[in-house]
Design an enzyme around this catalytic site. Structure first.
Site, short mmCIF file in Angstrom:
data_model
loop_
_atom_site.label_atom_id
_atom_site.label_comp_id
_atom_site.label_asym_id
_atom_site.label_seq_id
_atom_site.Cartn_x
_atom_site.Cartn_y
_atom_site.Cartn_z
N GLU A 195 0.86 -1.18 0.00
CA GLU A 195 0.00 0.00 0.00
C GLU A 195 0.90 1.23 0.00
O GLU A 195 1.73 1.41 0.89
CB GLU A 195 -0.92 0.01 1.23
CG GLU A 195 -2.01 -1.05 1.13
CD GLU A 195 -3.04 -0.99 2.27
OE1 GLU A 195 -4.00 -1.76 2.23
OE2 GLU A 195 -2.88 -0.16 3.19
N ASP A 197 -5.61 10.09 9.74
CA ASP A 197 -4.30 9.63 10.16
C ASP A 197 -3.84 10.24 11.48
O ASP A 197 -4.10 11.40 11.76
CB ASP A 197 -3.26 9.94 9.08
CG ASP A 197 -3.43 9.03 7.88
OD1 ASP A 197 -3.31 7.81 8.07
OD2 ASP A 197 -3.71 9.54 6.77
#
Ligand SMILES: Cc1ncc(COP(=O)(O)O)c(C=O)c1O
Lengths: 271, 400
Positions: A49, A60
């Site tokens: 990824e 995040d």
């Protein structure tokens, strides 16, 4: 069959689990990433990824936020992330690459423009954090038309109905976010994850990779026992962050960590 | 217009704008919020409780004041100020925080979070949290913490925890990012009170509906005082809540022009501004599709404005729609022009406006002289200027 589907099928046939690292493209420097990707493949990962840095990464935690900031400081972008994937593909035709990021950079390229560029870069999957299935039809269709898998997130609070929806619109694999929180959070509960996976399995036959909160070989093993794959991100990026002036050292430590995770996961199929 | 304006659709779309663009973990709470909102907005008991608070706690209705001296000085249209500055806590923000906090209580949430730029929304949230006995955490960019320190102190006095956000541009958008991260981590007990018409559906519609009391009152007050509807409405646009609150009840009145004033900072041509409708492009940020300040790569650009409350790279999706359809216009005003507006209102009418509202005042100074003396402009005076005394003094080289 897509590269992702083939990869998960081969893993399932040999009773193995996918090891899926996440790194941010261009962190700490754009020249670092392609070499890092190859090194991770040598350490035994199955899918990569590749995070697209974004100015406002709301899903995040601090570690990946800072990775984004470092990459953006070098003018990293979605287009350049695809360039990196392309470069990697020149010498690796096997390992699936999934681009993971936020929607606005894709909107800026337009869906068709991005899908064409992703196809040229021979990308295998696209995971867009802030694009839920209700808004994703047009985008998913343009990816699927190019045999790129649109990958969707599932969360601890996703209902059966939503899991079915992801199953319908998604392909490649589903990404189960193991906890309520941002990336890098540290309170993964394996019993909860196991219970939720049973619910998920009832509603989809897609492989399920599990991420958020996987830090070491031990959690990888626990989680690998439950899902079809394990995603590890912040723990890798912390290594980059710890050695900003010595990226080779970071690379070695990442390879080391992934190697122990590979061994831990493979011990599951041996037992 | 024969068909009544009826936006958004049931999934929160204003044409191509709005919608729900959040990570999966936030979908259930957003749906839960939408269900609660639909239910309680039609619950007479809820409405009665909210109305009572707006009357007795906030001090509504706020006056519609004919600024006669200023109107004469400018020599054109008659200017009426909607006095949101006179609300408890000093701005329109409390209209919305009362509504959302009462909703939070009904939904059994015990913890409230908010983002704030100028600190007005943070203060309004901390205020209602204190009154309802709810835990309150306010996220604020560290740049704004410095330039709006009075409001930081007010929030702390009110028992809120103020978290200075150090990421990105350290202003309003980063405070919103951090609040979203908190929400996704604490979804079970936490209600996120967004301070403007941004965020995923239902926020843009819900915040609008809570703020629309501004326009409903103003419409009736104007009819009562002058016997007719206004010719133009003027309001500043940060995220756009005070503007849409004034505009919305007039959307079907085709004769009423609407001007949403964006912050041009150092000037649109310098690139240092906060005017996505004037100089941005459609994109997705903070849960909805709208006009954004973003570069060719889709990265969000840093914004600039003298007023912290307008220093935001996005704008409510309904404004994007009203711009595209031409129903509203979105001019812009520079920092320097806003300062002229600030001083003009202060000296002419004895009312010190917030720097945000000063943008609306400055545009009114341009607009009024182009109109006839028998025409009417309603300007939203969205907040009072007390919080900006330090910024103003510093600009003029005065140590307070
Ligand atoms: C007095 C005042 N006016 C306007 C604004 C801008 O917000 P909005 O555009 O949502 O009304 C703010 C925001 O802090 C404010 O404090």
């Amino acid at each position: 069959m897509s590269r992702l589907a083939a990869t998960f099928e081969a893993l399932a046939n040999s009773g193995r689990k996918a090891l899926i690292p996440f790194i941010t493209a261009g962190d700490p420097h754009p020249d670092f990433t392609v070499g890092m990707m190859h090194a991770m493949v040598e350490a035994g990962v199955d899918v990569i990824e590749l995070g697209v840095p974004f100015s406002d990464p709301v899903a995040d935690g601090p570690v990946i936020q800072r990775a984004s900031e470092r990459a953006l400081a070098h003018k990293m972008s979605l287009r350049r992330t695809l360039d990196i994937a392309s470069e990697f593909r020149k010498t690796n035709q096997q390992t699936p690459v999934v681009v993971m990021g936020y929607l606005n950079p894709i909107e800026a390229m337009t869906y068709e423009g991005f899908a064409n560029a992703a196809q040229r870069a021979d990308i295998d999957g696209v995971l867009t954090v802030d694009l839920p299935p209700e808004e994703a039809k047009e985008f998913s269709d343009s990816l699927k038309a190019r045999e790129i898998d649109p990958i969707f997130l599932l969360a601890p609070n996703s209902s059966d109905e939503r899991i079915k929806k992801m199953d319908e619109i998604g392909s490649g694999y589903l990404y189960y976010v193991s906890l309520k929180g941002v990336t890098g959070a540290g309170h993964l509960n394996s019993v909860d994850v196991e219970n939720k996976l049973q619910e998920i399995r009832k509603n989809t036959r897609l492989p399920v990779a599990i991420g958020f909160g996987v830090k070491d070989a031990e959690t990888a093993k626990t989680i690998g026992n439950i899902g079809d794959g394990v995603v590890i991100g912040s723990a890798l990026i912390s290594k980059i962050e710890a050695h900003l002036d010595e990226p080779e050292l970071a690379k070695n430590e990442i390879v080391e960590l992934l190697t122990t995770m590979r061994l831990a996961l493979d011990s599951l199929s041996a037992s | 217009m024969t068909e009544k304006y009826n936006m958004p659709d049931e999934r929160g779309h204003f044409g191509p704008y709005g919608g729900i663009f959040v990570a999966e973990t936030l979908i259930p709470p957003v749906q839960e919020l939408d269900a609660a909102y639909q239910r309680y907005m039609n619950d007479p008991e809820f409405i009665a409780e909210m109305d009572a608070d707006l009357q007795h706690y906030v001090g509504r209705p706020s006056p519609l004041y004919h600024a006669e001296r200023w109107s004469n000085e400018l020599g054109g249209a008659q200017i009426y100020l909607k006095r949101e500055d006179l609300n408890h806590t000093g701005s329109h923000k409390i209209n919305n925080t009362i509504g959302q906090a009462l909703l939070a209580k009904r939904m059994g949430k015990t913890r409230i979070i908010a983002e704030t730029g100028a600190g007005q929304h943070g203060v309004a949230t901390a205020t209602i949290a204190a009154r309802l006995g709810l835990e309150c955490v306010v996220y604020m960019g560290s740049v704004d913490v410095a330039r709006q320190s009075l409001n930081v102190y007010r929030m702390k006095l009110l028992g809120a925890t103020v978290v200075a956000v150090e990421s990105g541009s350290k202003t309003l958008k980063d405070a919103l990012n951090e609040a979203l991260r908190d929400w996704v981590t604490n979804v079970d007990n936490t209600f996120y009170i967004i301070g403007t018409v941004a965020g995923p559906h239902p926020y843009p519609a819900m915040v609008r509906d809570f703020q629309a009391i501004i326009g409903r009152e103003a419409r009736q007050q104007c009819l009562d005082q002058t016997g007719r509807l206004p010719d133009a409405l003027v309001a500043c646009v940060g995220g756009g809540s005070n503007a849409i609150g004034l505009f919305h009840p007039f959307i079907d009145d085709a004769s009423v022009k609407m001007y949403g004033v964006e912050a041009a900072g150092d000037g649109i041509e310098t690139g240092r501004h906060s005017a996505p409708l004037s100089a941005g492009r459609p994109g997705v940020l903070h849960g909805n599709r709208t006009y954004l300040m973003s570069d060719d790569d889709g990265e969000i650009i840093e914004t600039h404005s003298i007023s912290a409350g307008l220093d935001y790279p996005g704008v409510g999706p309904e404004h994007a729609w009203l711009k595209d359809t031409g129903r509203a216009e979105y001019p812009n005003i520079t920092d320097n022009e806003a300062l002229e507006g600030f001083h003009a209102l202060t000296l002419m009418e004895g009312i010190i406006p917030a720097l945000e509202s000063s943008h609306a005042m400055a545009y009114t100074m341009k607009l009024a002289p182009t109109m006839r003396k028998d025409q009417i402009i309603i300007v939203n005076l969205s907040g009072r200027g007390d919080k900006d005394m330090q910024t103003m003094a510093r600009r003029e080289g005065i140590e307070l």
